[in-house]
Design a protein around this motif. Sequence first.
Motif, mmCIF file in Angstrom:
data_model
loop_
_atom_site.group_PDB
_atom_site.id
_atom_site.type_symbol
_atom_site.label_atom_id
_atom_site.label_comp_id
_atom_site.label_asym_id
_atom_site.label_seq_id
_atom_site.Cartn_x
_atom_site.Cartn_y
_atom_site.Cartn_z
ATOM 1 N N LYS A 96 0.771 -1.394 -0.050
ATOM 2 C CA LYS A 96 0.189 0.297 -0.494
ATOM 3 C C LYS A 96 1.248 0.775 -0.244
ATOM 4 O O LYS A 96 2.104 0.999 0.463
ATOM 5 N N CYS B 128 3.846 0.288 3.041
ATOM 6 C CA CYS B 128 3.752 -0.685 4.025
ATOM 7 C C CYS B 128 4.108 -1.861 2.614
ATOM 8 O O CYS B 128 4.040 -2.189 1.506
ATOM 9 N N ALA C 227 6.900 -0.394 6.932
ATOM 10 C CA ALA C 227 6.399 0.753 6.669
ATOM 11 C C ALA C 227 7.887 1.651 6.626
ATOM 12 O O ALA C 227 8.487 1.241 7.931
ATOM 13 N N SER D 164 6.890 -4.723 13.222
ATOM 14 C CA SER D 164 6.153 -6.020 12.802
ATOM 15 C C SER D 164 7.069 -6.750 12.475
ATOM 16 O O SER D 164 7.790 -6.989 12.028
ATOM 17 N N VAL E 179 3.696 -5.905 6.540
ATOM 18 C CA VAL E 179 2.674 -4.989 7.280
ATOM 19 C C VAL E 179 1.368 -4.670 6.299
ATOM 20 O O VAL E 179 2.247 -4.798 4.717
ATOM 21 N N ASP F 171 -1.290 -2.693 5.959
ATOM 22 C CA ASP F 171 -1.677 -1.808 5.272
ATOM 23 C C ASP F 171 -1.365 -0.829 5.684
ATOM 24 O O ASP F 171 -0.625 -0.613 7.466
ATOM 25 N N VAL F 172 -1.438 0.612 5.747
ATOM 26 C CA VAL F 172 -0.626 2.119 6.730
ATOM 27 C C VAL F 172 -1.862 2.904 6.092
ATOM 28 O O VAL F 172 -1.547 3.497 5.188
ATOM 29 N N LYS F 173 -1.392 3.975 7.305
ATOM 30 C CA LYS F 173 -2.974 4.743 7.114
ATOM 31 C C LYS F 173 -2.804 5.932 7.224
ATOM 32 O O LYS F 173 -2.042 5.729 8.640
ATOM 33 N N THR G 57 -0.309 1.429 11.375
ATOM 34 C CA THR G 57 0.033 0.189 10.487
ATOM 35 C C THR G 57 -0.967 -0.685 11.438
ATOM 36 O O THR G 57 -1.433 -0.506 12.441
ATOM 37 N N CYS G 58 -0.772 -1.852 10.241
ATOM 38 C CA CYS G 58 -1.713 -3.434 10.997
ATOM 39 C C CYS G 58 -1.099 -4.420 10.280
ATOM 40 O O CYS G 58 -0.468 -4.345 8.218
ATOM 41 N N SER G 59 -0.801 -5.395 10.914
ATOM 42 C CA SER G 59 0.321 -6.225 9.917
ATOM 43 C C SER G 59 -0.875 -7.842 10.443
ATOM 44 O O SER G 59 -1.415 -7.988 10.980
#
Lengths: 417, 630
Positions: A62, A77, A83, A113, A117, A119-121, A133-135
């Motif tokens: 992303k 990410c 990220a 992480s 990873v 997503d990153v926003k 971020t989510c992993s």
Amino acid sequence: MFEAHSINAEHKDLIHDIAYDFYGQRMATCSSDQFVKVWDEDEHENWHLTASWKAHSGSVWKVTWAHPEFGQVLATCSFDRTAAVWEEIVGEGSGPGERGMRHWIRRTNLVDSRTSVTDVKFAPKTLGLLLATCSSDGVVRIYEAPDAMNLSQWTLQHDITCKLPCSCLAWNPSLSRLHPPMIAVGSDDASPSNGGKVFIYEYSENARRWTKTDTIASINDAVHDIAFAPNLGRSYHTLAVATKDVRIISVKPLPDSAANGQARFEISTLAQFDDHYCTVWRVCWNIMGTILASSGDDGCVRLWKDNYINNWKCVAVLKGDGTSAQSSDNATSATQNSNHTAVQPALSTTRYQRIVPTISMMAEMDKVIQAPLSMNSKKYQTSSIKGRSNKWVMPGIPSEAYFEPPPPNIAKSKNKK
Amino acid sequence: MCKRAGAAASWVGPNKLAFFPHKHVGITSADQISQFASNEVKVHFLRPEVILFYPALRKLVNESNGVFLSIQKLKTSQTANNCKPEMLKYSKQYRSILRACVEELQDLAEKSVPEKKALYENLQTIFYNLECVWHLTEILYVDVIQGDVVLPQLLEWVRFHFPSREIMAMKILARKKIGADLENVDYWESVFGCALHGKLDIVRALLTLHSKADHSAFLAAENSLRNMPVFNVYGGYSIKEFTIRWKQWQMSLSQSIDSKAFSIDPMLESLMKLVVGTELWEFSKYAEAWYELLVAKLLYTAPCCKQPELARYANTIGMKWQTVKKTSLLVLDNIYLALMESDLHQVIKEIQYMNDNGWFAAHLTDLLYHCGRLNIVDKDQINVTDMLHESLILDYGSTMMGHHSLWQCGASYLEHCPEQGHARLEVLLQTIPLGSEARIRKIIDVAKQNNMPEVVSSICKIQGLKCIKQNRLGNALAWALKSQDVLFATHIADRFLRHYVDHAEIQCKDLLENLGSCMLVSDRLTFLGKYCEFHQMYGIGEFREAARLLVSLIVSNLAPKYFWSILLTDAIPLLETDDLVFSSQDTYELLRAVQRRGDDPKFQDKVSIFRLAAARNLSRAIIVEGNRPD
């Protein structure tokens, strides 16, 4: 008049994400080829590649822009478990009248992480320079740059453990101070027995931590993408979810719920569409939150819009094929138009009428529909509203009526003179 | 490729869509080269074509905006009831704008190359049709018709939009030759066409040119047509009286027909049958649209038809037209039918597909709304008029906001949407690409007018940041001041101070010396401003004032850490001036400051000089102060 055009993205593999800056004048693309590219649009609406660099040592999933108040800043990410935050630097010492050389430098690498990873926003700008971020190991991390003018210092403010692997996240863009910061996280865990797959987290100013305030119980299938609609003064938040179908969910905060320990939100499904007949991968709102674009494995992008009484309907189906120019089975409208760019309005006037019975009260219909119909490039096939038009014929109106051109009144106006 | 790999789309700005082949990867996907790696990866951009953005239509957009705004003003100053004549005036203005637009397009089409010509002709068709619908709407909903008898206006409407038969007749009449029926093949066609439109004077003129015009049958016909009563509100008869007169006339004519008075010419006889109201559908071949027959039907059978009764006639004629002509009604026909049936909801539904990007729907709905003619309920019987009205204007305004030079026009529509207009304007204003300073100023003005300080601040900050990137600190500071953003102003002031530390010169002196109260935005900026003032004083030889400023700067403790050595160094020459400028108190302050802050490595070589100068100054000050009489 060029209403549609294509560029070669020059990536060596599929693009995973495209992000546009606030004004729609810059584009960042990322791909499995580990590169990130930045494109700028000139005043003639041509896109020019202005930067390309190897950003990660794995697929880049992303890419996202920060608000321009923070400068020209990107976050990416990747599969490589990191990220990164990038800033564009305009080189000094440029010649007269000539723009300085631009290049992007990595301001920080977020390495917390231990898995890919996903997503990153960036947070809405009112919250400051915050990045979530989510992993895939199910951790959502929130980073902050305490000094917005210094992008190289990021501190991990919070990490939130979800029980399921996370595939996507979205910040609630509400600018109202009445709403605490909110993040929705989606999981693409496939097993329905694990319960709801969209979690809502809110930040409590008093406790200084993020807590899960709700789970959308109605979605038990894997979730691939979520997006909050910009909240333009509504009392509820609108969340689009890409799962096995397209869902539009309303999340309405209930007053005083925190005090008496009841549910925090009233969550209801505004719309649910299975028109893609397959899994939906992506959802994306326009800037006003009036039209939702969804896409899936079927290679179609569908546009959804609500009317003045919040009735959601499909307003267009876009089908693009960048490679097979010869497949013209359903390309009648495209070819007709491509012969004569200039006759677009009237052609679409007449062609429109087919669509008329399918949708009632779609003010923005023309805006959306015209896009595929007035396409200039033969490489586009438009299967305008396949299938649906049959379903939605208005009773009492013979549909043949719509195939005829409008009466040639114009001749009379000329005679008058 | 999109088909095989799947596709995804992202929005570009407010109304553009980028479309690209995309294969979803989940958390479990491996990081490997896909099967599509060898293909060219393309991104396709799609944008709806907005015809209103053509330069040829610019006038229409701007002028209609003016009328729209006057209507909104009217609404706030007057109540809905007594502004009917005003509304009619505005409706006519809209129509004249449309007509001017059609004429201009016609001129353009004549002048331009074939490819362009087709475009302009299509635009003409669209706007001509809009005008036609608007005209009928005006007759039925905006205009106040005395006695509610709509026929005269309807006749005018039909005559205006179907002038071809009349022109044909005029050509025949212009030749002024008896026996026109033998010379002109279209003689009877023009007679019937004019009769359908109620142009009886032309019919009579044509009859006098017939080869048998002297025959008694023709004379009788002429006489009968001349005596046909025509309803006129100002004619002095009530509807009842008129109806009696008209019935009598009809009766005598039908007796003449029955007595074969017109039988010498079958065409003449059928004309009289039309006029007497017994035959209508034989003439459908002379009509291009069903509503031509409708007005003929009304004229010859129900001249006093009122608006509520119109629906029934319209429906019957419309239905029969389809069976007789073996066609079905077109979109426009449906709009007219819905208008006559007073089904405004249906009308608004239909007019949104006129391909004019919502111009028509927004403006017409707004006009009807302000006339108080809109009353739309949804299926749950909830009145949704306001919502519908606002949603159409919102959509139109948003479309306009998407154009680089029409956005102000769009903003003026959004300003009149009480529910969502403000929020939408706030979002859209910020997404207008910031171009020239003039445009930015305009955007800021609109934001200020609409009470959006956050938008103003944000735009100024973005602009300031751009200036920093280009190393134009003065401009950046000016923007920072406009944005009233403390952190940002501090950051820029810091840049100035650091530049001074490194280069020993103050950039943009003019600006900094004239900050005035603006410098109070941030402490750092205040410091910078005061420090400049110190330089200014020093420069013009006002050492006493300069010294006072310097001491206050030191005492205030506003200076950043890296700047202390500069401040203290600046004090040295002032300590050594011929005239005493620091009092003993001031000198103590200076010594205290050097004690606390003099540890800067850059200052180390000056500490001893400073202390010496301070000591000498102190001694001088004590002597002077000791000698002062109390």
